[in-house]
Motif scaffolding. Structure first.
Motif, PDB file in Angstrom:
ATOM      1  N   LYS A  23       9.297 118.052  15.840  1.00 28.43           N
ATOM      2  CA  LYS A  23       8.992 116.805  15.698  1.00 28.43           C
ATOM      3  C   LYS A  23       9.581 115.999  16.726  1.00 28.43           C
ATOM      4  O   LYS A  23       8.849 115.114  17.372  1.00 28.43           O
ATOM      5  CB  LYS A  23       9.503 116.094  14.252  1.00 28.43           C
ATOM      6  CG  LYS A  23       8.792 114.467  14.383  1.00 28.43           C
ATOM      7  CD  LYS A  23       9.194 114.160  12.791  1.00 28.43           C
ATOM      8  CE  LYS A  23       8.583 112.897  12.396  1.00 28.43           C
ATOM      9  NZ  LYS A  23       9.303 111.795  13.231  1.00 28.43           N
ATOM     10  N   ALA A  24      10.748 116.276  17.167  1.00 27.27           N
ATOM     11  CA  ALA A  24      11.605 115.328  18.185  1.00 27.27           C
ATOM     12  C   ALA A  24      10.649 115.373  19.608  1.00 27.27           C
ATOM     13  O   ALA A  24      10.507 114.423  20.425  1.00 27.27           O
ATOM     14  CB  ALA A  24      12.942 115.811  18.272  1.00 27.27           C
ATOM     15  N   ASN A  25      10.403 116.489  19.955  1.00 25.09           N
ATOM     16  CA  ASN A  25       9.728 116.834  20.976  1.00 25.09           C
ATOM     17  C   ASN A  25       8.263 115.818  20.990  1.00 25.09           C
ATOM     18  O   ASN A  25       7.935 115.112  22.122  1.00 25.09           O
ATOM     19  CB  ASN A  25       9.301 118.275  21.303  1.00 25.09           C
ATOM     20  CG  ASN A  25      10.511 119.041  21.606  1.00 25.09           C
ATOM     21  OD1 ASN A  25      11.689 118.371  22.039  1.00 25.09           O
ATOM     22  ND2 ASN A  25      10.383 120.327  21.511  1.00 25.09           N
ATOM     23  N   ALA A  26       7.623 115.992  19.920  1.00 22.32           N
ATOM     24  CA  ALA A  26       6.422 115.143  19.861  1.00 22.32           C
ATOM     25  C   ALA A  26       6.861 113.753  19.798  1.00 22.32           C
ATOM     26  O   ALA A  26       5.963 112.870  20.593  1.00 22.32           O
ATOM     27  CB  ALA A  26       5.902 115.373  18.483  1.00 22.32           C
ATOM     28  N   ASP A  27       7.787 113.414  19.337  1.00 17.62           N
ATOM     29  CA  ASP A  27       8.187 111.903  19.109  1.00 17.62           C
ATOM     30  C   ASP A  27       8.584 111.388  20.646  1.00 17.62           C
ATOM     31  O   ASP A  27       8.230 110.366  21.153  1.00 17.62           O
ATOM     32  CB  ASP A  27       9.397 111.524  18.369  1.00 17.62           C
ATOM     33  CG  ASP A  27       9.307 111.480  16.727  1.00 17.62           C
ATOM     34  OD1 ASP A  27       8.065 111.500  16.698  1.00 17.62           O
ATOM     35  OD2 ASP A  27       9.973 112.115  16.140  1.00 17.62           O
ATOM     36  N   GLY A  28       9.254 112.189  21.568  1.00 16.94           N
ATOM     37  CA  GLY A  28       9.394 112.076  22.991  1.00 16.94           C
ATOM     38  C   GLY A  28       8.230 111.669  23.480  1.00 16.94           C
ATOM     39  O   GLY A  28       8.205 110.704  24.616  1.00 16.94           O
ATOM     40  N   LEU A  29       7.029 112.592  23.534  1.00 12.81           N
ATOM     41  CA  LEU A  29       6.021 112.535  24.286  1.00 12.81           C
ATOM     42  C   LEU A  29       5.236 111.083  23.856  1.00 12.81           C
ATOM     43  O   LEU A  29       4.728 110.234  24.616  1.00 12.81           O
ATOM     44  CB  LEU A  29       5.093 113.634  23.956  1.00 12.81           C
ATOM     45  CG  LEU A  29       3.637 113.340  24.940  1.00 12.81           C
ATOM     46  CD1 LEU A  29       3.821 113.250  26.364  1.00 12.81           C
ATOM     47  CD2 LEU A  29       2.974 114.667  24.563  1.00 12.81           C
ATOM     48  N   LYS A  30       5.233 110.849  22.401  1.00  9.26           N
ATOM     49  CA  LYS A  30       4.913 109.606  21.937  1.00  9.26           C
ATOM     50  C   LYS A  30       5.480 108.402  22.684  1.00  9.26           C
ATOM     51  O   LYS A  30       4.735 107.153  23.112  1.00  9.26           O
ATOM     52  CB  LYS A  30       4.965 109.522  20.286  1.00  9.26           C
ATOM     53  CG  LYS A  30       4.394 107.871  19.831  1.00  9.26           C
ATOM     54  CD  LYS A  30       4.932 107.801  18.370  1.00  9.26           C
ATOM     55  CE  LYS A  30       4.378 106.500  17.631  1.00  9.26           C
ATOM     56  NZ  LYS A  30       4.725 105.367  18.599  1.00  9.26           N
ATOM     57  N   ASP A  31       6.617 108.266  22.800  1.00  9.74           N
ATOM     58  CA  ASP A  31       7.459 107.251  23.497  1.00  9.74           C
ATOM     59  C   ASP A  31       7.228 107.056  24.844  1.00  9.74           C
ATOM     60  O   ASP A  31       6.919 105.910  25.125  1.00  9.74           O
ATOM     61  CB  ASP A  31       9.101 107.489  23.504  1.00  9.74           C
ATOM     62  CG  ASP A  31       9.603 107.371  21.823  1.00  9.74           C
ATOM     63  OD1 ASP A  31       8.802 106.789  20.838  1.00  9.74           O
ATOM     64  OD2 ASP A  31      10.516 107.811  21.540  1.00  9.74           O
TER      65      ASP A  31
END
Length: 160
Positions: A92-100
């Motif tokens: 999830k942290a990787n997905a959040d990074g791309l979202k940001d």
């Protein structure tokens, strides 16, 4: 066509017709005076076809491939039926990074979760129609031609 070459085709037809009428009338008058005729023979006129404007062609319905998945919205808002997915992650942290990153680029990105595959999907944009989503996907890919990961963007249809 001479004079009409500088004019639009539709106005040429009416100009040619007016010139033709004047020419025929003068010719008839000349013949009547030379031959002693009192009445000129009737001239049959061909009807002028009107130019009908052509309606714009509507683009065909997109046949872009769409992947159907049951997903839940994890972060972001405004998830609609069709989405442009530009990243998939098991963490999830990787997905959040791309979202940001996408949010900083001006997108209203979202993270959705597919429990069956245990994958977080990063959605750049979301739409009600397949055509709008396909156009947005193509535009997204064109905006980032050097990002190989974004060139794999795909369409997701949310099922419940």
């Amino acid at each position: 066509m001479g004079l009409c070459a500088a004019l639009a085709f539709s106005s040429c037809k009416s100009s040619e017709s007016a010139y033709k009428k004047a020419y025929e009338k003068a010719k008839q008058q000349e013949l009547a005076e030379a031959g002693g005729q009192t009445e000129a023979p009737a001239v049959e006129e061909a009807p002028v076809a009107a130019v009908t404007p052509v309606a714009p062609v509507t683009p065909p319905v997109s046949n872009a491939p769409v992947r159907e998945e049951k997903v839940e919205l994890v972060s972001g808002d405004g998830l609609k039926a069709y989405s442009v997915v530009c990243g998939s992650f098991g963490v999830k942290a990787n997905a959040d990074g791309l979202k940001d990153f996408l949010d900083r680029e001006g997108y209203n990105a979202k993270v959705v979760y597919n429990a069956e595959r245990n994958m977080y999907r990063v959605v750049a944009e979301s739409f009600d129609t397949r055509d709008a989503a396909a156009a947005a996907r193509d535009s997204f890919k064109a905006k980032y031609p050097n990002r190989e990961d974004f060139q794999g963007a795909w369409l997701l249809y949310r099922v419940y």
